[in-house]
Write a protein that holds these residues in place. Structure first.
Motif, PDB file in Angstrom:
ATOM      1  N   MET B   1       0.832  -1.202   0.000  1.00  0.00           N
ATOM      2  CA  MET B   1       0.000   0.000   0.000  1.00  0.00           C
ATOM      3  C   MET B   1       0.868   1.256   0.000  1.00  0.00           C
ATOM      4  N   ILE B   2       1.983   1.184   0.737  1.00  0.00           N
ATOM      5  CA  ILE B   2       2.865   2.355   0.782  1.00  0.00           C
ATOM      6  C   ILE B   2       3.459   2.618  -0.590  1.00  0.00           C
ATOM      7  N   SER B   3       3.837   1.554  -1.286  1.00  0.00           N
ATOM      8  CA  SER B   3       4.427   1.756  -2.601  1.00  0.00           C
ATOM      9  C   SER B   3       3.387   2.343  -3.549  1.00  0.00           C
ATOM     10  N   MET B   4       2.119   1.907  -3.384  1.00  0.00           N
ATOM     11  CA  MET B   4       1.048   2.490  -4.199  1.00  0.00           C
ATOM     12  C   MET B   4       0.941   3.986  -3.947  1.00  0.00           C
ATOM     13  N   GLU B   5       0.998   4.349  -2.665  1.00  0.00           N
ATOM     14  CA  GLU B   5       0.903   5.773  -2.328  1.00  0.00           C
ATOM     15  C   GLU B   5       2.051   6.556  -2.961  1.00  0.00           C
ATOM     16  N   HIS B   6       3.267   5.987  -2.856  1.00  0.00           N
ATOM     17  CA  HIS B   6       4.413   6.687  -3.433  1.00  0.00           C
ATOM     18  C   HIS B   6       4.288   6.796  -4.942  1.00  0.00           C
ATOM     19  N   LEU B   7       3.758   5.732  -5.566  1.00  0.00           N
ATOM     20  CA  LEU B   7       3.578   5.769  -7.021  1.00  0.00           C
ATOM     21  C   LEU B   7       2.633   6.895  -7.413  1.00  0.00           C
ATOM     22  N   ILE B   8       1.516   6.997  -6.680  1.00  0.00           N
ATOM     23  CA  ILE B   8       0.529   8.026  -7.032  1.00  0.00           C
ATOM     24  C   ILE B   8       1.114   9.414  -6.830  1.00  0.00           C
ATOM     25  N   ILE B   9       1.831   9.598  -5.714  1.00  0.00           N
ATOM     26  CA  ILE B   9       2.440  10.912  -5.478  1.00  0.00           C
ATOM     27  C   ILE B   9       3.437  11.239  -6.578  1.00  0.00           C
ATOM     28  N   GLY B  10       4.218  10.221  -6.984  1.00  0.00           N
ATOM     29  CA  GLY B  10       5.193  10.454  -8.047  1.00  0.00           C
ATOM     30  C   GLY B  10       4.526  10.851  -9.347  1.00  0.00           C
ATOM     31  N   VAL B  11       3.436  10.165  -9.687  1.00  0.00           N
ATOM     32  CA  VAL B  11       2.731  10.498 -10.940  1.00  0.00           C
ATOM     33  C   VAL B  11       2.192  11.916 -10.868  1.00  0.00           C
ATOM     34  N   LEU B  12       1.600  12.287  -9.718  1.00  0.00           N
ATOM     35  CA  LEU B  12       1.040  13.637  -9.596  1.00  0.00           C
ATOM     36  C   LEU B  12       2.147  14.689  -9.688  1.00  0.00           C
ATOM     37  N   LEU B  13       3.316  14.408  -9.071  1.00  0.00           N
ATOM     38  CA  LEU B  13       4.411  15.374  -9.155  1.00  0.00           C
ATOM     39  C   LEU B  13       4.919  15.484 -10.589  1.00  0.00           C
ATOM     40  N   ALA B  14       4.904  14.345 -11.323  1.00  0.00           N
ATOM     41  CA  ALA B  14       5.300  14.405 -12.736  1.00  0.00           C
ATOM     42  C   ALA B  14       4.322  15.278 -13.519  1.00  0.00           C
ATOM     43  N   PHE B  15       3.019  15.161 -13.202  1.00  0.00           N
ATOM     44  CA  PHE B  15       2.037  16.055 -13.825  1.00  0.00           C
ATOM     45  C   PHE B  15       2.429  17.514 -13.593  1.00  0.00           C
ATOM     46  N   LEU B  16       2.820  17.812 -12.341  1.00  0.00           N
ATOM     47  CA  LEU B  16       3.175  19.196 -12.013  1.00  0.00           C
ATOM     48  C   LEU B  16       4.321  19.679 -12.891  1.00  0.00           C
ATOM     49  N   VAL B  17       5.335  18.818 -13.070  1.00  0.00           N
ATOM     50  CA  VAL B  17       6.486  19.220 -13.885  1.00  0.00           C
ATOM     51  C   VAL B  17       6.045  19.502 -15.315  1.00  0.00           C
ATOM     52  N   VAL B  18       5.211  18.601 -15.873  1.00  0.00           N
ATOM     53  CA  VAL B  18       4.773  18.770 -17.268  1.00  0.00           C
ATOM     54  C   VAL B  18       3.972  20.061 -17.411  1.00  0.00           C
ATOM     55  N   ILE B  19       3.058  20.303 -16.460  1.00  0.00           N
ATOM     56  CA  ILE B  19       2.230  21.507 -16.555  1.00  0.00           C
ATOM     57  C   ILE B  19       3.090  22.753 -16.434  1.00  0.00           C
ATOM     58  N   THR B  20       4.102  22.711 -15.534  1.00  0.00           N
ATOM     59  CA  THR B  20       4.970  23.881 -15.380  1.00  0.00           C
ATOM     60  C   THR B  20       5.706  24.180 -16.672  1.00  0.00           C
ATOM     61  N   ILE B  21       6.228  23.141 -17.314  1.00  0.00           N
ATOM     62  CA  ILE B  21       6.925  23.365 -18.585  1.00  0.00           C
ATOM     63  C   ILE B  21       5.960  23.965 -19.609  1.00  0.00           C
ATOM     64  N   GLY B  22       4.709  23.463 -19.604  1.00  0.00           N
ATOM     65  CA  GLY B  22       3.716  24.028 -20.515  1.00  0.00           C
ATOM     66  C   GLY B  22       3.473  25.503 -20.249  1.00  0.00           C
ATOM     67  N   ILE B  23       3.376  25.880 -18.954  1.00  0.00           N
ATOM     68  CA  ILE B  23       3.143  27.288 -18.615  1.00  0.00           C
ATOM     69  C   ILE B  23       4.301  28.145 -19.107  1.00  0.00           C
ATOM     70  N   ILE B  24       5.530  27.625 -18.967  1.00  0.00           N
ATOM     71  CA  ILE B  24       6.693  28.416 -19.377  1.00  0.00           C
ATOM     72  C   ILE B  24       6.713  28.573 -20.899  1.00  0.00           C
ATOM     73  N   VAL B  25       6.421  27.496 -21.614  1.00  0.00           N
ATOM     74  CA  VAL B  25       6.600  27.502 -23.069  1.00  0.00           C
ATOM     75  C   VAL B  25       5.503  28.281 -23.777  1.00  0.00           C
ATOM     76  N   LEU B  26       4.251  28.178 -23.263  1.00  0.00           N
ATOM     77  CA  LEU B  26       3.128  28.754 -24.002  1.00  0.00           C
ATOM     78  C   LEU B  26       3.209  30.274 -24.017  1.00  0.00           C
ATOM     79  N   ARG B  27       2.913  30.869 -25.176  1.00  0.00           N
ATOM     80  CA  ARG B  27       2.884  32.325 -25.293  1.00  0.00           C
ATOM     81  C   ARG B  27       1.525  32.884 -24.899  1.00  0.00           C
TER      82      ARG B  27
END
Lengths: 93, 205
Positions: B1-27
């Motif tokens: 269960m702990i590994s599941m929790e870490h997996l979900i947190i990791g995926v959500l943090l990856a979302f954050l990185v992708v969205i941040t790059i999108g915010i920077i790149v978009l005009r």
């Protein structure tokens, strides 16, 4: 079962993020953001059952309201400011 | 269960990185505003998974709700499109990366996420005292509120002073100029709303 549901929700989140990043018009992005909010709400609900503590369901409800308010605010802004949606045509209805 | 929790947190943090790059790149500034709201929603979801429900609540209400509206107001004062930039300075990127590396280095001393050896967990009386005595000592049934407003009240007061000072600074930059013109009619006076609304309903039906 809840694990599968959570993973499926994460997959749909990826799809909506792709749409929000690549959407050709602003309305695609807005719709993607709105449906992403719905996915987050569902995800919080599913995760509550996955973690064995479905106490956070009311928080998911509040997220729904906040998501709704944000979307309505953006759309109101479009209604009042014609200079923003440059690619918007009357025929798009 | 702990590994599941870490997996979900990791995926959500990856979302954050992708969205941040999108915010920077978009005009497109409107798209950036929408993506900022998205960012706050993802962050709030990650906070819920990390059991910081109160923080998630604040993040969703302030980050996704109020900030989006404030950003919309800011965009309405400017254009919806970012000016094309000249050559991006490499010095700026170096500075940003160095600052980020310093901040990450600063977090290395902290106890790991969910660690049982963190000072708050290993202190002999701290948690016990909060759990058992806070109702008598402070009052509110919610222990988090007691800790926030009383046990670490000076910290909260300091935060409030910082926010207050920032608000005064922003108001002194923006707010004073907009009081004076009385003769200017607002762009969308309340009188011209009802015809538009009627039009819209006609179109819908």
């Amino acid at each position: 079962m809840f694990v599968a549901a959570a993973l499926a929700l994460l997959a749909t989140m990826i799809l909506t993020i792709v749409r929000a990043l690549s959407g050709p018009t602003l309305y695609d992005r807005l719709l993607a953001a709105n449906s992403f909010g719905t996915k987050i709400v569902l995800f919080i609900a599913v995760y509550g059952f996955l973690a064995g503590r479905p106490d956070f369901l009311d928080i998911a409800l509040v997220y729904t309201l906040i998501n709704f308010v944000g979307t309505v605010a953006v759309l109101k802004f479009y209604e009042y400011d014609d200079s923003v949606g440059g690619d918007y045509q009357e025929d798009d209805y | 269960m702990i590994s599941m929790e870490h997996l979900i947190i990791g995926v959500l943090l990856a979302f954050l990185v992708v969205i941040t790059i999108g915010i920077i790149v978009l005009r497109d500034l409107m798209a950036a505003v929408i993506l900022t709201g998205l960012y706050s929603l993802v962050a709030a979801g990650a906070f819920v998974v990390m059991d910081a429900v109160d923080v998630a609540f604040t993040e969703a209400a302030v980050g996704s709700g109020i900030s989006t509206i404030l950003f919309l107001g800011a965009v309405s004062f400017t254009r919806a499109e970012q000016k094309p930039r000249g050559n991006d300075s490499w010095l700026a990127i170096v500075f940003v990366i160095a600052t980020g590396a310093l901040l990450i280095y600063g977090t290395l001393d902290m106890p790991r996420y969910g660690s049982a050896e963190s000072p708050a967990q290993t202190h002999p009386q701290l948690g016990k005292r909060f759990l058992e005595q806070s109702a008598d000592e402070v009052g509110p049934p919610n222990i988090v509120t007691s800790v926030l407003a009383s046990y670490r009240g000076y910290d909260t007061l300091g935060e409030t002073v910082v926010v207050f000072a920032a608000g005064i600074a922003v108001m002194s930059l923006l707010g004073l100029k907009r009081r004076r013109p009385e003769e200017e009619i607002p762009e969308h006076a309340p009188e011209d709303q009802p015809p538009e609304l009627e039009q819209d309903t006609d179109r819908l039906t």
